[in-house]
Design an enzyme around this catalytic site. Structure first.
Site, PDB file in Angstrom:
ATOM      1  N   ASP A 146       0.824  -1.203   0.000  1.00  0.00           N
ATOM      2  CA  ASP A 146       0.000   0.000   0.000  1.00  0.00           C
ATOM      3  C   ASP A 146       0.859   1.255   0.000  1.00  0.00           C
ATOM      4  O   ASP A 146       0.596   2.204   0.708  1.00  0.00           O
ATOM      5  CB  ASP A 146      -0.948  -0.008   1.201  1.00  0.00           C
ATOM      6  CG  ASP A 146      -2.178   0.865   0.966  1.00  0.00           C
ATOM      7  OD1 ASP A 146      -2.437   1.232  -0.188  1.00  0.00           O
ATOM      8  OD2 ASP A 146      -2.858   1.184   1.955  1.00  0.00           O
ATOM      9  N   LYS A 148       1.616   4.449  -1.411  1.00  0.00           N
ATOM     10  CA  LYS A 148       1.099   5.509  -2.275  1.00  0.00           C
ATOM     11  C   LYS A 148       1.443   6.825  -1.596  1.00  0.00           C
ATOM     12  O   LYS A 148       1.761   6.839  -0.408  1.00  0.00           O
ATOM     13  CB  LYS A 148      -0.408   5.337  -2.510  1.00  0.00           C
ATOM     14  CG  LYS A 148      -1.221   5.123  -1.275  1.00  0.00           C
ATOM     15  CD  LYS A 148      -2.643   4.780  -1.625  1.00  0.00           C
ATOM     16  CE  LYS A 148      -3.465   4.613  -0.355  1.00  0.00           C
ATOM     17  NZ  LYS A 148      -4.710   3.910  -0.583  1.00  0.00           N
ATOM     18  N   ASN A 151       0.648   7.667   1.962  1.00  0.00           N
ATOM     19  CA  ASN A 151       1.286   6.914   3.045  1.00  0.00           C
ATOM     20  C   ASN A 151       2.765   7.241   3.209  1.00  0.00           C
ATOM     21  O   ASN A 151       3.475   6.552   3.928  1.00  0.00           O
ATOM     22  CB  ASN A 151       1.129   5.412   2.811  1.00  0.00           C
ATOM     23  CG  ASN A 151      -0.292   4.950   3.066  1.00  0.00           C
ATOM     24  OD1 ASN A 151      -1.045   5.613   3.762  1.00  0.00           O
ATOM     25  ND2 ASN A 151      -0.658   3.817   2.490  1.00  0.00           N
ATOM     26  N   ASP A 164       2.390   4.091   6.759  1.00  0.00           N
ATOM     27  CA  ASP A 164       1.250   3.286   7.168  1.00  0.00           C
ATOM     28  C   ASP A 164       1.393   1.852   6.699  1.00  0.00           C
ATOM     29  O   ASP A 164       1.320   1.571   5.517  1.00  0.00           O
ATOM     30  CB  ASP A 164      -0.031   3.884   6.607  1.00  0.00           C
ATOM     31  CG  ASP A 164      -1.246   3.254   7.239  1.00  0.00           C
ATOM     32  OD1 ASP A 164      -2.331   3.798   7.075  1.00  0.00           O
ATOM     33  OD2 ASP A 164      -1.105   2.207   7.890  1.00  0.00           O
ATOM     34  N   THR A 181      -5.949   1.209  -3.723  1.00  0.00           N
ATOM     35  CA  THR A 181      -6.414   2.011  -4.848  1.00  0.00           C
ATOM     36  C   THR A 181      -5.881   1.386  -6.134  1.00  0.00           C
ATOM     37  O   THR A 181      -4.702   1.086  -6.226  1.00  0.00           O
ATOM     38  CB  THR A 181      -5.891   3.461  -4.747  1.00  0.00           C
ATOM     39  OG1 THR A 181      -5.974   3.881  -3.401  1.00  0.00           O
ATOM     40  CG2 THR A 181      -6.681   4.385  -5.635  1.00  0.00           C
TER      41      THR A 181
HETATM   42  C1  AK5 Z   1      -4.768  -0.135  12.128  1.00  0.00           C
HETATM   43  C2  AK5 Z   1      -5.920  -0.918  12.162  1.00  0.00           C
HETATM   44  C3  AK5 Z   1      -5.860  -2.259  11.843  1.00  0.00           C
HETATM   45  C4  AK5 Z   1      -3.502  -2.032  11.442  1.00  0.00           C
HETATM   46  C5  AK5 Z   1      -3.539  -0.679  11.761  1.00  0.00           C
HETATM   47  C6  AK5 Z   1       0.343   1.242  11.828  1.00  0.00           C
HETATM   48  C7  AK5 Z   1       1.595   1.826  11.688  1.00  0.00           C
HETATM   49  O1  AK5 Z   1       2.934   3.805  11.140  1.00  0.00           O
HETATM   50  C8  AK5 Z   1      -2.193   1.415  11.744  1.00  0.00           C
HETATM   51  C9  AK5 Z   1      -0.808   1.993  11.589  1.00  0.00           C
HETATM   52  C10 AK5 Z   1       0.563   3.910  11.079  1.00  0.00           C
HETATM   53  C11 AK5 Z   1      -0.700   3.328  11.220  1.00  0.00           C
HETATM   54  C12 AK5 Z   1       3.166  10.965  11.982  1.00  0.00           C
HETATM   55  C13 AK5 Z   1       2.630  12.884  10.880  1.00  0.00           C
HETATM   56  C14 AK5 Z   1       1.180  10.946  10.834  1.00  0.00           C
HETATM   57  C15 AK5 Z   1       1.442  12.267  10.452  1.00  0.00           C
HETATM   58  C16 AK5 Z   1      -0.136   6.204  10.674  1.00  0.00           C
HETATM   59  C17 AK5 Z   1      -0.214   8.624  11.038  1.00  0.00           C
HETATM   60  C18 AK5 Z   1       0.372   7.543  10.199  1.00  0.00           C
HETATM   61 BR1  AK5 Z   1       0.235  13.197   9.342  1.00  0.00          BR
HETATM   62  N1  AK5 Z   1       2.911  14.175  10.522  1.00  0.00           N
HETATM   63  N2  AK5 Z   1       3.480  12.214  11.642  1.00  0.00           N
HETATM   64  N3  AK5 Z   1       2.056  10.321  11.588  1.00  0.00           N
HETATM   65  S1  AK5 Z   1      -0.250  10.178  10.248  1.00  0.00           S
HETATM   66  O2  AK5 Z   1      -1.277   6.085  10.993  1.00  0.00           O
HETATM   67  N4  AK5 Z   1       0.762   5.224  10.710  1.00  0.00           N
HETATM   68  C19 AK5 Z   1       1.708   3.161  11.312  1.00  0.00           C
HETATM   69  C20 AK5 Z   1       4.112   3.120  11.363  1.00  0.00           C
HETATM   70  O3  AK5 Z   1      -3.137   2.145  11.873  1.00  0.00           O
HETATM   71  N5  AK5 Z   1      -2.343   0.053  11.706  1.00  0.00           N
HETATM   72  C21 AK5 Z   1      -4.647  -2.808  11.484  1.00  0.00           C
END
Ligand code: AK5
Length: 286
Positions: A146, A148, A151, A164, A181
């Protein structure tokens, strides 16, 4: 025999059990899938992080507990300068919290939309950074699937961070799964055939194209037309902006239908266009 005074295992002793009380919450950073992300500061150390809050209800609705647990295990073990760190996670009655590295430069996608397209130097630096991160992830048997622009994040020095891994899989075998996508998907994924690590190499070709031209290569009016264009590998290079032959060469060697014939990650890093343009420190400033 267990006694009241028995010492905890060293592992348990070392691992801090975080709670929401340890953090001061700041401005919202974004709304991702399954939850919101906030800027946050750990009260004691003043360390700045991104805190992702996921409603357990959502996870239960989509029956994702097992995936989430597996994800967290993989994620906390990944350590690479181009992979956003997951420092830890905790939960309360109704939410799960991910303690993430904060990327001060925000989303690469915003930069791309703001400037239309990137310079060859920036594009090559980002492609090399992603390739390096993927070599590391593939060594750990993690397929991203994923990648893109949405992310991809940038830190305060303009260094790219793959952010992500919400749908990544850890696998030694080929996978049968459909997600993401359409624009970034390799033919074997669009067709729902078995696929492996080579899907990420295709995606690098799509990204490289989008970085340089501002639009993904197989964009079309409808999903059906995008599907057709991907299956035919209907690739063409617009005359503007003027892009070097070496860049087009790299793209053409990644957007190859037969996944076994795509340029490997190591060959990408040795490609003349990358050697000539990528900043070895991975940082990008104006
Ligand atoms: C959720 C549900 C079910 C897996 C997951 C895991 C690792 O990063 C996640 C998951 C992220 C999400 C830092 C910024 C952001 C921003 C994120 C957040 C990115 Br804007 N300036 N600095 N972050 S946005 O959500 N990462 C992740 C290693 O949700 N997993 C199964």
């Amino acid at each position: 025999m267990t006694s009241k005074f028995q010492r905890k295992k060293p592992q348990q002793q070392q691992k801090k059990q975080w709670s929401l009380q340890d953090f001061e919450i700041g401005k919202p950073l974004g709304k991702g899938k399954f939850g919101r992300v906030y800027l946050a500061r750990e009260s004691k150390s003043k360390y700045i992080v991104a805190l992702k809050m996921i409603f357990k209800e959502q996870i239960e609705k989509y029956r994702l507990h097992n995936q989430l647990r597996r994800e967290m295990e993989i994620q906390t073990s990944l350590r690479h300068p181009n992979v956003l760190r997951l420092y830890g996670w905790f939960h309360d009655d109704d939410r799960i919290y991910l303690i993430l590295e904060y990327a001060h430069g925000g989303e690469l996608y915003r930069l791309l939309r703001k400037t239309g397209h990137l310079t060859e130097k920036h594009a090559a630096t980002y492609i090399a950074s992603i390739a390096q991160a993927l070599v590391y992830c593939h060594e750990k048997d993690v397929i991203h699937r994923d990648i893109k622009p949405e992310n991809l994040l940038l830190d305060h020095e303009g260094r790219l961070k793959i952010a992500d891994f919400g749908w990544s899989v850890q696998s030694r075998s080929k996978r049968h799964t459909m997600c993401g996508t359409l624009d970034y998907l390799a033919p074997e994924m669009v067709e729902n055939k078995a696929h492996d690590y080579a899907v990420d190499n295709w995606t690098l070709g799509v990204l490289c194209y989008e970085f340089l031209y501002g639009v993904p290569p197989f964009e079309a009016e409808s999903q059906k037309d995008t599907f057709r264009r991907i299956m035919k590998v209907d690739l063409s290079f617009p005359s503007t902006p003027c892009i070097s032959t070496e860049a087009k060469n790299l793209i053409s060697r990644l957007l190859v239908k037969d996944s076994s014939k795509r340029l490997s990650l190591h060959k990408i890093m040795e490609h003349p266009w990358i050697i000539k343009n990528a900043n070895p420190t991975g940082t990008c400033s104006e």
